[in-house]
Design a protein around this motif. Structure first.
Motif, short mmCIF file in Angstrom:
data_model
loop_
_atom_site.label_atom_id
_atom_site.label_comp_id
_atom_site.label_asym_id
_atom_site.label_seq_id
_atom_site.Cartn_x
_atom_site.Cartn_y
_atom_site.Cartn_z
N ASP A 126 0.81 -1.22 0.00
CA ASP A 126 0.00 0.00 0.00
C ASP A 126 0.84 1.27 0.00
O ASP A 126 0.30 2.37 0.08
CB ASP A 126 -0.92 0.01 1.23
CG ASP A 126 -1.87 -1.17 1.23
OD1 ASP A 126 -2.38 -1.52 0.15
OD2 ASP A 126 -2.08 -1.77 2.31
N GLU A 127 2.16 1.13 -0.08
CA GLU A 127 3.03 2.31 -0.03
C GLU A 127 3.23 2.90 -1.43
O GLU A 127 3.41 2.16 -2.40
CB GLU A 127 4.38 1.95 0.58
CG GLU A 127 4.29 1.51 2.04
CD GLU A 127 5.63 1.02 2.58
OE1 GLU A 127 6.62 1.01 1.80
OE2 GLU A 127 5.69 0.62 3.75
N ARG A 128 3.19 4.24 -1.52
CA ARG A 128 3.45 4.94 -2.77
C ARG A 128 4.32 6.16 -2.45
O ARG A 128 3.98 6.94 -1.56
CB ARG A 128 2.17 5.43 -3.44
CG ARG A 128 1.12 4.38 -3.67
CD ARG A 128 1.48 3.43 -4.81
NE ARG A 128 0.36 2.54 -5.06
CZ ARG A 128 0.15 1.41 -4.39
NH1 ARG A 128 0.97 1.05 -3.43
NH2 ARG A 128 -0.90 0.65 -4.67
N PRO A 129 5.41 6.36 -3.15
CA PRO A 129 6.21 7.56 -2.89
C PRO A 129 5.44 8.81 -3.31
O PRO A 129 4.82 8.85 -4.37
CB PRO A 129 7.45 7.34 -3.76
CG PRO A 129 7.02 6.38 -4.82
CD PRO A 129 5.98 5.51 -4.20
N ALA A 130 5.50 9.83 -2.45
CA ALA A 130 4.75 11.05 -2.74
C ALA A 130 5.50 11.96 -3.70
O ALA A 130 4.89 12.74 -4.42
CB ALA A 130 4.47 11.79 -1.43
N GLY A 131 6.83 11.90 -3.70
CA GLY A 131 7.62 12.78 -4.56
C GLY A 131 8.69 12.01 -5.29
O GLY A 131 8.49 10.88 -5.71
N PHE A 132 9.86 12.63 -5.41
CA PHE A 132 10.97 12.01 -6.11
C PHE A 132 11.67 10.98 -5.23
O PHE A 132 11.72 11.12 -4.00
CB PHE A 132 11.98 13.07 -6.54
CG PHE A 132 11.55 13.90 -7.70
CD1 PHE A 132 11.77 13.48 -9.00
CD2 PHE A 132 10.88 15.10 -7.50
CE1 PHE A 132 11.36 14.23 -10.08
CE2 PHE A 132 10.46 15.87 -8.57
CZ PHE A 132 10.70 15.43 -9.86
N VAL A 133 12.20 9.95 -5.87
CA VAL A 133 13.08 9.01 -5.18
C VAL A 133 14.41 8.96 -5.91
O VAL A 133 14.50 9.21 -7.11
CB VAL A 133 12.45 7.60 -5.08
CG1 VAL A 133 11.22 7.61 -4.21
CG2 VAL A 133 12.14 7.04 -6.45
N LEU A 134 15.44 8.63 -5.14
CA LEU A 134 16.82 8.67 -5.63
C LEU A 134 17.35 7.27 -5.83
O LEU A 134 17.11 6.38 -5.01
CB LEU A 134 17.69 9.40 -4.60
CG LEU A 134 19.19 9.44 -4.86
CD1 LEU A 134 19.51 10.46 -5.95
CD2 LEU A 134 19.94 9.80 -3.57
N VAL A 135 18.09 7.07 -6.92
CA VAL A 135 18.85 5.83 -7.13
C VAL A 135 20.29 6.21 -7.47
O VAL A 135 20.57 7.33 -7.89
CB VAL A 135 18.25 4.97 -8.26
CG1 VAL A 135 16.84 4.54 -7.92
CG2 VAL A 135 18.29 5.69 -9.60
N GLY A 136 21.19 5.28 -7.26
CA GLY A 136 22.59 5.50 -7.62
C GLY A 136 22.85 5.05 -9.04
O GLY A 136 21.94 4.70 -9.79
N ARG A 137 24.11 5.04 -9.42
CA ARG A 137 24.50 4.46 -10.71
C ARG A 137 26.00 4.21 -10.71
O ARG A 137 26.75 4.80 -9.93
CB ARG A 137 24.09 5.36 -11.88
CG ARG A 137 24.80 6.68 -12.03
CD ARG A 137 24.25 7.43 -13.26
NE ARG A 137 24.97 8.65 -13.56
CZ ARG A 137 24.66 9.85 -13.09
NH1 ARG A 137 23.64 9.99 -12.27
NH2 ARG A 137 25.39 10.92 -13.44
N ARG A 138 26.41 3.32 -11.62
CA ARG A 138 27.82 2.97 -11.78
C ARG A 138 28.33 3.51 -13.10
O ARG A 138 27.58 3.68 -14.05
CB ARG A 138 27.99 1.45 -11.76
CG ARG A 138 27.77 0.83 -10.40
CD ARG A 138 28.91 1.13 -9.44
NE ARG A 138 30.18 0.59 -9.91
CZ ARG A 138 30.64 -0.61 -9.59
NH1 ARG A 138 29.92 -1.40 -8.83
NH2 ARG A 138 31.81 -1.04 -10.02
N HIS A 139 29.64 3.75 -13.15
CA HIS A 139 30.30 4.15 -14.38
C HIS A 139 31.36 3.11 -14.73
O HIS A 139 32.04 2.58 -13.84
CB HIS A 139 30.98 5.52 -14.22
CG HIS A 139 30.02 6.65 -14.09
ND1 HIS A 139 30.21 7.68 -13.20
CD2 HIS A 139 28.87 6.92 -14.74
CE1 HIS A 139 29.21 8.55 -13.31
NE2 HIS A 139 28.39 8.11 -14.23
#
Length: 770
Positions: free
Chosen positions: A635-648
């Motif tokens: 039942d959870e929904r993010p209200a705004g932005f969420v952050l993820v990382g990344r690799r190079h």
């Protein structure tokens, strides 16, 4: 005159063979070794940069000792005297747990980092152990421990023979693979496609790997376990379960069906933002494929349900009959692993044998969460002494762990700190003693850890390409002397090998002698205890023999090589000290400079299982107890932005940002954001954008790209080289921002203690030019 030398690349998990060009005592070039039995000439930009990294002028050449508040150059004798004088009084006054040990991930890329930290930890007797594993992979260790009884029994996808590969939270075209050692991972994926196989990628970003796939599913970050649970539900309710050859070794299918009953595709679809029909298609295709493998990595581990997601990856592999199956997922068997024991019930895997003092986080695999290190230093409780001294080996947690500002301050409050590191970086700048290892060309290499995760069984060893420069000390000697400097009251030797599955292990108790003892004493102690245990083991090839006579048979130029020879001889392909004349020894390995191919991975069940039942436990009790938390997430929904990382591709955490040829281009610290989100917020490409999280706020240049899913932004890991007191001249010219400063360290996966680094809520707003 120029000459060449072979070297296994230590810069990522792919472990590619290199041919180095040497001239006038330095490395002048690096190319792939076409004759390497594993990598067959493949090389990535990191390997090609080996000469520049090896010759980095900012590498420390001599030890540093803090005098009157300033780090000054010192002799090795002065440095180790200072270590002994700094650590021992802390132990004597406050007890062994007041000394913390932090191990960074470069340890698993070196011979020294594999062989000596277990001895150091056992000698200190401390439970205050923190490693990089709780920032990326601990959920996989915990799920493997609960499923198979051994936290290091991690099955890897059989990339070269599978017909269907499903990647979740993995981007091997950039990372070169993780917990799956595979030189030329990109080429192996292209070969899968070329032979008619199917590649599916589940990732909120359209990564380079996703662009190669037959199907890319842009899942909502942090909901991987929901999606995998729904796929499991489909297999169980549509009668698609076929355990195959593993059926006699699996228990708990009926209990599992009841446990995932609520996770229907319709119930899960709104949470993970993947429609129910697609979820059913994923499960059905996985079941129908002749062979298939599900592979989950960092993106599915560093989330609130990381252990559940890791568990469900292998549940899917098991239910489709692909566990321990060619073309599915298989358990590698490294040359230095413990020789296989008869199958049968084991001691099982235990969680929470002790807890951290402040937040009462349970240990996992003997480790406490690295996210808790700051509070373990700066917070007093009634549960024992804080960490007052710290030994950091190849670790930079100020950048790699959440809330670097708090940890930065906490490190400055320590009674004593020693750092084994080639650089004065954001963490080692706090040390009272810095012990710098030599450049990699001056060190030997064997992949103890990564061969236990390799997609093909093989063994390779390279001696140093260049001799030690005057004034340098071998990393193996540095760590052996460190053991002697801080543990002169003796070693309670219950430590294991570089990985607990290895052939080398300790037993009994014996003093190493006083500070100043020759460092070879550490190696002699390990050899004596390992052989003493082996001759008393009825399953060992040397059972009943004289350990002193066996020790005399060992070859090698130094203690580390003698230990490697011992592990090879006692291992699954070894000569058993003459019992198998055609088996492996160090001499035989040295005669094959490009390595020895030991063949494709083979089915091994039930031998790797160490559960009390001797079977795969599909629904372990700790997993079942954590499922209500996953049900709440429906039942959870993010209200705004969420952050993820990344690799190079040209980076590995914070290691290599001081090497000019590896920075710039795509390897930049930018905030990636979808064009629609950017337009809505008034964010412009290349302009500053502010990101605010629970732990703090950073400002980075925007990179507007339709490769992001809407509502998700991405910052890379390992940047933020702007703290004073470092000696990283190139890194500080373009320092980037520390993404982990957005985190306050309170978000952890409860079963593993792994930091939640992905899918965390943030606020985004246009920034102003500095």
């Amino acid at each position: 005159m120029p000459r060449t030398a072979l070297r296994i690349c230590p810069l990522c998990e792919a472990t590619c063979g290199l041919t180095l060009t040497l001239d006038d005592g330095r490395v002048t070039g690096a190319r792939g070794d076409r004759d390497d039995v594993f990598s067959k000439g493949f090389i990535c930009p990191k390997g090609a940069s080996f000469p520049a990294l090896d010759a980095d002028p900012d590498r420390l050449r001599t030890p540093l000792v803090r005098v009157d508040g300033e780090l000054r150059e010192a002799t090795w004798e002065e440095a180790f005297d200072a270590v002994a004088a700094g650590v021992r009084p802390v132990v004597e006054r406050y007890g062994p747990h007041s000394v913390g040990v932090v191990l960074g991930n470069p340890n698993v890329h070196t011979v020294a980092g594999a062989l000596y930290p277990p001895v150091l930890i056992a000698g200190l007797g401390t439970r205050s152990l923190f490693t990089a594993s709780t920032l990326d992979q601990m959920p996989k260790h915990v799920s493997s421990g609960l499923l198979f009884g051994d936290a290091d029994a991690i099955p890897v996808p059989d990339l070269d023979r599978t017909d269907h590969l499903l990647l979740i939270g993995a981007n091997p075209l950039e990372s070169n693979g993780s917990l799956c050692t595979a030189p030329d991972f990109p080429g192996r994926l292209r070969a899968l496609r070329a032979r008619g196989g199917t590649l599916t990628v589940i990732d909120p970003r359209r990564t380079r790997t996703a662009r190669l796939a037959d199907r890319h599913i842009a899942i909502r970050p942090g909901t991987d376990a929901l999606l995998l649970a729904a796929m499991t539900h489909v297999l169980l309710t549509e009668d698609l379960v076929d355990l195959g050859e593993s059926a006699p070794h699996v228990r708990g299918v009926d209990e599992l069906a009841e446990a995932v009953e609520e996770f229907t595709p319709e119930a899960v679809a709104p949470g993970c933002d993947v429609d129910a029909d697609t979820i059913r298609t994923l499960a059905r295709e996985l079941s129908a494929a002749p062979t298939a493998a599900v592979y989950g990595r960092i993106g599915s581990c560093t989330v609130p349900h990381g252990t559940l997601a890791s568990w469900l990856v292998d549940v899917l592999n098991t239910l489709t009959g692909n566990l321990d199956r060619p073309g599915g997922v298989l358990f590698p068997l490294a040359a230095t692993a413990r020789a296989p024991r008869p199958a049968g019930p084991g001691r099982d895997f235990a969680l929470g044998r002790w807890h951290s003092r402040v937040s009462r986080h349970p240990e996992a695999k003997g480790e406490l969460p690295l996210s808790a290190l700051a509070e373990e230093i700066d917070t007093a409780t009634d549960e024992g002494e804080p960490v007052r001294a710290l030994i950091a080996v190849a670790a930079n947690p100020v950048l790699s762990a959440p809330d670097g500002d708090r940890l930065d301050k906490a490190l400055g409050s320590l009674d004593f700190m020693v750092s084994v590191d080639p650089y004065l970086n954001e963490t080692s700048r706090h040390a009272h003693v810095v012990l710098p290892p030599p450049p990699p060309a001056q060190s030997p290499h064997h992949d103890f850890a990564f061969n236990t995760l390799a997609v093909r069984n093989q063994v390779r060893y390279t001696r140093p390409a260049l001799p030690l420069e005057p004034g340098r000390m071998a990393e193996t000697e540095i760590l052996a002397r460190l053991v002697l400097a801080v543990t002169d009251w003796g070693l309670p030797c219950s430590w294991g090998s570089p990985r607990s599955s290895g052939a080398e292990s300790g037993g009994g108790a014996e003093s190493l002698g006083k500070h100043g003892t020759e460092p070879a004493a550490v190696d002699r102690l390990v050899v004596d205890q390992t052989l003493g245990k082996a001759v008393n083991d009825p399953h060992s090839p040397v059972h009943g023999r004289d350990p002193e006579e066996l020790a005399k048979l060992l070859t090698g130029d130094d203690g580390p090589e003698r230990r490697l020879d011992m592990m090879l001889r006692l291992g699954p392909y070894g000569d058993g000290f003459g019992a198998e004349p055609d088996g492996l020894t160090l001499d035989k390995l040295l005669a094959h400079p490009h390595g020895i191919d030991l063949g494709p991975l083979r089915p091994r069940l039930p031998q790797p299982l160490r559960t009390r039942s001797g079977r795969v436990e599909l629904l372990p009790e700790p997993i079942a107890a954590d499922l209500p938390r996953l049900r709440a997430a429906l039942d959870e929904r993010p209200a705004g932005f969420v952050l993820v990382g990344r690799r190079h591709l040209r980076s590995n955490n914070s290691w290599m940002h001081n090497v000019p040829v590896l920075t710039g281009g795509s390897n930049r610290c930018t905030l990636q954001i979808h064009p629609d989100d950017a337009e809505l917020l008034g964010v412009r490409d290349g302009r500053p954008v502010r990101v605010k999280g629970a732990g703090g706020e950073v400002t980075a240049p925007a990179e507007v790209t339709d490769g992001m899913r809407r509502g998700v932004v991405s910052l890379p890991h390992g940047w933020g080289h702007d703290r004073p007191g470092t000696r990283l001249r190139h890194a500080t010219t373009d320092p980037g921002v520390n993404v982990n400063q957005l985190l306050d360290g309170s978000l952890l996966d409860p079963l593993s203690g792994n930091a939640v680094l992905n899918g965390v809520p943030v606020e985004i707003a246009p920034g102003s030019n500095p």
